[in-house]
Design a protein around this motif. Structure first.
Motif, PDB file in Angstrom:
ATOM      1  N   ALA A  71       0.287   3.722   5.747  1.00  0.00           N
ATOM      2  CA  ALA A  71      -0.890   2.871   5.564  1.00  0.00           C
ATOM      3  C   ALA A  71      -0.840   2.149   4.218  1.00  0.00           C
ATOM      4  O   ALA A  71      -1.172   0.962   4.133  1.00  0.00           O
ATOM      5  CB  ALA A  71      -2.162   3.708   5.675  1.00  0.00           C
ATOM      6  N   ARG A  72      -0.411   2.850   3.177  1.00  0.00           N
ATOM      7  CA  ARG A  72      -0.274   2.207   1.862  1.00  0.00           C
ATOM      8  C   ARG A  72       0.757   1.089   1.906  1.00  0.00           C
ATOM      9  O   ARG A  72       0.518  -0.005   1.393  1.00  0.00           O
ATOM     10  CB  ARG A  72       0.105   3.227   0.788  1.00  0.00           C
ATOM     11  N   ARG A  73       1.915   1.359   2.523  1.00  0.00           N
ATOM     12  CA  ARG A  73       2.953   0.326   2.616  1.00  0.00           C
ATOM     13  C   ARG A  73       2.461  -0.883   3.409  1.00  0.00           C
ATOM     14  O   ARG A  73       2.711  -2.031   3.034  1.00  0.00           O
ATOM     15  CB  ARG A  73       4.230   0.909   3.243  1.00  0.00           C
ATOM     16  N   TRP A  74       1.775  -0.637   4.508  1.00  0.00           N
ATOM     17  CA  TRP A  74       1.234  -1.712   5.328  1.00  0.00           C
ATOM     18  C   TRP A  74       0.254  -2.562   4.521  1.00  0.00           C
ATOM     19  O   TRP A  74       0.316  -3.792   4.544  1.00  0.00           O
ATOM     20  CB  TRP A  74       0.552  -1.109   6.559  1.00  0.00           C
ATOM     21  N   ALA A  75      -0.661  -1.901   3.797  1.00  0.00           N
ATOM     22  CA  ALA A  75      -1.644  -2.637   2.996  1.00  0.00           C
ATOM     23  C   ALA A  75      -0.957  -3.449   1.900  1.00  0.00           C
ATOM     24  O   ALA A  75      -1.313  -4.607   1.659  1.00  0.00           O
ATOM     25  CB  ALA A  75      -2.668  -1.674   2.396  1.00  0.00           C
ATOM     26  N   ARG A  76       0.048  -2.863   1.244  1.00  0.00           N
ATOM     27  CA  ARG A  76       0.787  -3.608   0.210  1.00  0.00           C
ATOM     28  C   ARG A  76       1.447  -4.858   0.798  1.00  0.00           C
ATOM     29  O   ARG A  76       1.433  -5.916   0.185  1.00  0.00           O
ATOM     30  CB  ARG A  76       1.864  -2.722  -0.425  1.00  0.00           C
ATOM     31  N   SER A  77       2.023  -4.733   1.977  1.00  0.00           N
ATOM     32  CA  SER A  77       2.688  -5.885   2.588  1.00  0.00           C
ATOM     33  C   SER A  77       1.669  -6.972   2.935  1.00  0.00           C
ATOM     34  O   SER A  77       1.976  -8.161   2.838  1.00  0.00           O
ATOM     35  CB  SER A  77       3.490  -5.470   3.817  1.00  0.00           C
ATOM     36  N   ARG A  78       0.466  -6.598   3.339  1.00  0.00           N
ATOM     37  CA  ARG A  78      -0.567  -7.588   3.643  1.00  0.00           C
ATOM     38  C   ARG A  78      -1.038  -8.267   2.363  1.00  0.00           C
ATOM     39  O   ARG A  78      -1.283  -9.478   2.350  1.00  0.00           O
ATOM     40  CB  ARG A  78      -1.766  -6.956   4.365  1.00  0.00           C
ATOM     41  N   LEU A  79      -1.157  -7.518   1.298  1.00  0.00           N
ATOM     42  CA  LEU A  79      -1.555  -8.111   0.015  1.00  0.00           C
ATOM     43  C   LEU A  79      -0.506  -9.101  -0.466  1.00  0.00           C
ATOM     44  O   LEU A  79      -0.845 -10.162  -0.983  1.00  0.00           O
ATOM     45  CB  LEU A  79      -1.769  -7.028  -1.042  1.00  0.00           C
ATOM     46  N   ALA A  80       0.763  -8.742  -0.308  1.00  0.00           N
ATOM     47  CA  ALA A  80       1.849  -9.611  -0.772  1.00  0.00           C
ATOM     48  C   ALA A  80       1.756 -10.983  -0.128  1.00  0.00           C
ATOM     49  O   ALA A  80       2.022 -11.996  -0.768  1.00  0.00           O
ATOM     50  CB  ALA A  80       3.198  -8.972  -0.477  1.00  0.00           C
ATOM     51  N   GLY A  81       1.364 -11.033   1.121  1.00  0.00           N
ATOM     52  CA  GLY A  81       1.253 -12.309   1.807  1.00  0.00           C
ATOM     53  C   GLY A  81      -0.060 -13.029   1.559  1.00  0.00           C
ATOM     54  O   GLY A  81      -0.254 -14.145   2.032  1.00  0.00           O
ATOM     55  N   SER A  82      -0.957 -12.409   0.817  1.00  0.00           N
ATOM     56  CA  SER A  82      -2.288 -12.997   0.626  1.00  0.00           C
ATOM     57  C   SER A  82      -2.441 -13.753  -0.686  1.00  0.00           C
ATOM     58  O   SER A  82      -3.433 -14.435  -0.875  1.00  0.00           O
ATOM     59  CB  SER A  82      -3.351 -11.895   0.662  1.00  0.00           C
ATOM     60  N   GLY A  83      -1.492 -13.583  -1.584  1.00  0.00           N
ATOM     61  CA  GLY A  83      -1.629 -14.204  -2.900  1.00  0.00           C
ATOM     62  C   GLY A  83      -2.199 -13.266  -3.938  1.00  0.00           C
ATOM     63  O   GLY A  83      -2.327 -13.620  -5.106  1.00  0.00           O
ATOM     64  N   PRO A 116      -0.432  13.493   8.417  1.00  0.00           N
ATOM     65  CA  PRO A 116      -0.498  13.161   6.988  1.00  0.00           C
ATOM     66  C   PRO A 116       0.553  12.148   6.530  1.00  0.00           C
ATOM     67  O   PRO A 116       0.326  11.420   5.562  1.00  0.00           O
ATOM     68  CB  PRO A 116      -0.300  14.517   6.295  1.00  0.00           C
ATOM     69  N   ALA A 117       1.680  12.039   7.215  1.00  0.00           N
ATOM     70  CA  ALA A 117       2.697  11.050   6.854  1.00  0.00           C
ATOM     71  C   ALA A 117       2.183   9.621   7.047  1.00  0.00           C
ATOM     72  O   ALA A 117       2.735   8.678   6.471  1.00  0.00           O
ATOM     73  CB  ALA A 117       3.962  11.268   7.678  1.00  0.00           C
ATOM     74  N   GLU A 118       1.145   9.465   7.824  1.00  0.00           N
ATOM     75  CA  GLU A 118       0.568   8.145   8.072  1.00  0.00           C
ATOM     76  C   GLU A 118      -0.062   7.539   6.820  1.00  0.00           C
ATOM     77  O   GLU A 118      -0.214   6.324   6.719  1.00  0.00           O
ATOM     78  CB  GLU A 118      -0.479   8.218   9.178  1.00  0.00           C
ATOM     79  N   VAL A 119      -0.432   8.381   5.868  1.00  0.00           N
ATOM     80  CA  VAL A 119      -1.063   7.872   4.647  1.00  0.00           C
ATOM     81  C   VAL A 119      -0.093   6.954   3.899  1.00  0.00           C
ATOM     82  O   VAL A 119      -0.457   5.856   3.478  1.00  0.00           O
ATOM     83  CB  VAL A 119      -1.562   9.028   3.753  1.00  0.00           C
ATOM     84  N   GLY A 120       1.154   7.371   3.745  1.00  0.00           N
ATOM     85  CA  GLY A 120       2.162   6.542   3.091  1.00  0.00           C
ATOM     86  C   GLY A 120       2.413   5.259   3.861  1.00  0.00           C
ATOM     87  O   GLY A 120       2.563   4.179   3.280  1.00  0.00           O
ATOM     88  N   LEU A 172      -7.243  -1.184  -4.442  1.00  0.00           N
ATOM     89  CA  LEU A 172      -7.288  -1.219  -2.985  1.00  0.00           C
ATOM     90  C   LEU A 172      -6.317  -0.215  -2.378  1.00  0.00           C
ATOM     91  O   LEU A 172      -6.669   0.503  -1.432  1.00  0.00           O
ATOM     92  CB  LEU A 172      -6.988  -2.627  -2.477  1.00  0.00           C
ATOM     93  N   ILE A 173      -5.117  -0.117  -2.905  1.00  0.00           N
ATOM     94  CA  ILE A 173      -4.128   0.820  -2.366  1.00  0.00           C
ATOM     95  C   ILE A 173      -4.598   2.259  -2.560  1.00  0.00           C
ATOM     96  O   ILE A 173      -4.444   3.101  -1.662  1.00  0.00           O
ATOM     97  CB  ILE A 173      -2.739   0.584  -3.002  1.00  0.00           C
ATOM     98  N   LEU A 174      -5.211   2.559  -3.688  1.00  0.00           N
ATOM     99  CA  LEU A 174      -5.769   3.900  -3.902  1.00  0.00           C
ATOM    100  C   LEU A 174      -6.871   4.189  -2.884  1.00  0.00           C
ATOM    101  O   LEU A 174      -6.924   5.277  -2.298  1.00  0.00           O
ATOM    102  CB  LEU A 174      -6.306   4.041  -5.325  1.00  0.00           C
ATOM    103  N   LEU A 175      -7.727   3.213  -2.622  1.00  0.00           N
ATOM    104  CA  LEU A 175      -8.807   3.413  -1.653  1.00  0.00           C
ATOM    105  C   LEU A 175      -8.281   3.563  -0.232  1.00  0.00           C
ATOM    106  O   LEU A 175      -8.804   4.365   0.541  1.00  0.00           O
ATOM    107  CB  LEU A 175      -9.819   2.275  -1.755  1.00  0.00           C
ATOM    108  N   VAL A 176      -7.234   2.817   0.110  1.00  0.00           N
ATOM    109  CA  VAL A 176      -6.576   2.997   1.415  1.00  0.00           C
ATOM    110  C   VAL A 176      -6.111   4.441   1.529  1.00  0.00           C
ATOM    111  O   VAL A 176      -6.348   5.117   2.539  1.00  0.00           O
ATOM    112  CB  VAL A 176      -5.390   2.027   1.585  1.00  0.00           C
ATOM    113  N   SER A 177      -5.458   4.923   0.500  1.00  0.00           N
ATOM    114  CA  SER A 177      -4.939   6.281   0.513  1.00  0.00           C
ATOM    115  C   SER A 177      -6.055   7.306   0.714  1.00  0.00           C
ATOM    116  O   SER A 177      -5.937   8.225   1.534  1.00  0.00           O
ATOM    117  CB  SER A 177      -4.202   6.547  -0.804  1.00  0.00           C
ATOM    118  N   GLU A 178      -7.137   7.152  -0.012  1.00  0.00           N
ATOM    119  CA  GLU A 178      -8.244   8.114   0.085  1.00  0.00           C
ATOM    120  C   GLU A 178      -8.913   8.082   1.455  1.00  0.00           C
ATOM    121  O   GLU A 178      -9.149   9.133   2.055  1.00  0.00           O
ATOM    122  CB  GLU A 178      -9.281   7.844  -1.016  1.00  0.00           C
ATOM    123  N   LEU A 179      -9.225   6.897   1.960  1.00  0.00           N
ATOM    124  CA  LEU A 179      -9.942   6.823   3.241  1.00  0.00           C
ATOM    125  C   LEU A 179      -9.069   7.227   4.421  1.00  0.00           C
ATOM    126  O   LEU A 179      -9.545   7.895   5.343  1.00  0.00           O
ATOM    127  CB  LEU A 179     -10.521   5.422   3.441  1.00  0.00           C
TER     128      LEU A 179
END
Length: 159
Positions: A15-27, A9-13, A38-45
């Motif tokens: 995954a959220r941090r990873w997705a946020r970092s990818r978004l930051a580099g995407s514009g 379950p610690a992987e959920v956090g 998107l971050i909410l959906l990452v968390s749920e899935l």
């Protein structure tokens, strides 16, 4: 781009941090609705994959090479369970069972497919210049539920 997820379950956090970092580099800005959703959906899935399968999973995020006013972001979580998402009725007092109902309500499109080693649940979010009231031309919450119809009023559990 993808992230390997351990059945913890610690992987959920993470995954959220990873997705946020990818978004930051995407514009895509962290405070824009697309990013927050998107971050909410990452968390749920990812939660569904970790909690309901107890097996490793892979989170994939497809971002456009250039962010314009209208783009589509795709999120996928592949796990090693071949069992289909199962409809669940979550009553008002239930503390869980609403994850895929949230995906259904927030994503412009979503679905699932059987893979050689399990299944893949995916969703897409459109970034549109139009208001969400006119979202029918931008996806507007259309559902592509793998092989069956979405059940109104039911939550879904990915197992």
């Amino acid at each position: 781009m993808q992230l390997e997820i351990r059945p913890d379950p610690a992987e959920v956090g993470r995954a959220r941090r990873w997705a946020r970092s990818r978004l930051a580099g995407s514009g895509i800005q962290a405070d824009e609705p697309l990013a927050e959703t998107l971050i909410l959906l990452v968390s749920e899935l990812v939660t569904n994959a970790v909690v309901h399968t107890g097996r490793p999973a892979v989170l994939r995020l497809s971002l456009p090479p250039a962010v314009t006013e209208e783009v589509t972001v795709r999120l996928e979580v592949a796990d090693r369970s071949g069992r289909a998402p199962v409809p669940r009725c979550a009553d008002d007092d239930a503390t869980g069972g609403r994850g895929l109902a949230l995906v259904d309500g927030l994503a412009d499109r979503w679905g699932w497919s059987v893979e050689a080693t399990g299944k893949r649940i995916w969703c897409e979010l459109d970034r549109c210049t139009k208001s969400r009231e006119g979202a029918a031309s931008c996806g507007g919450g259309a559902v592509a539920y793998g092989g069956g119809a979405a059940f109104e009023g039911l939550a879904f559990e990915a197992v």
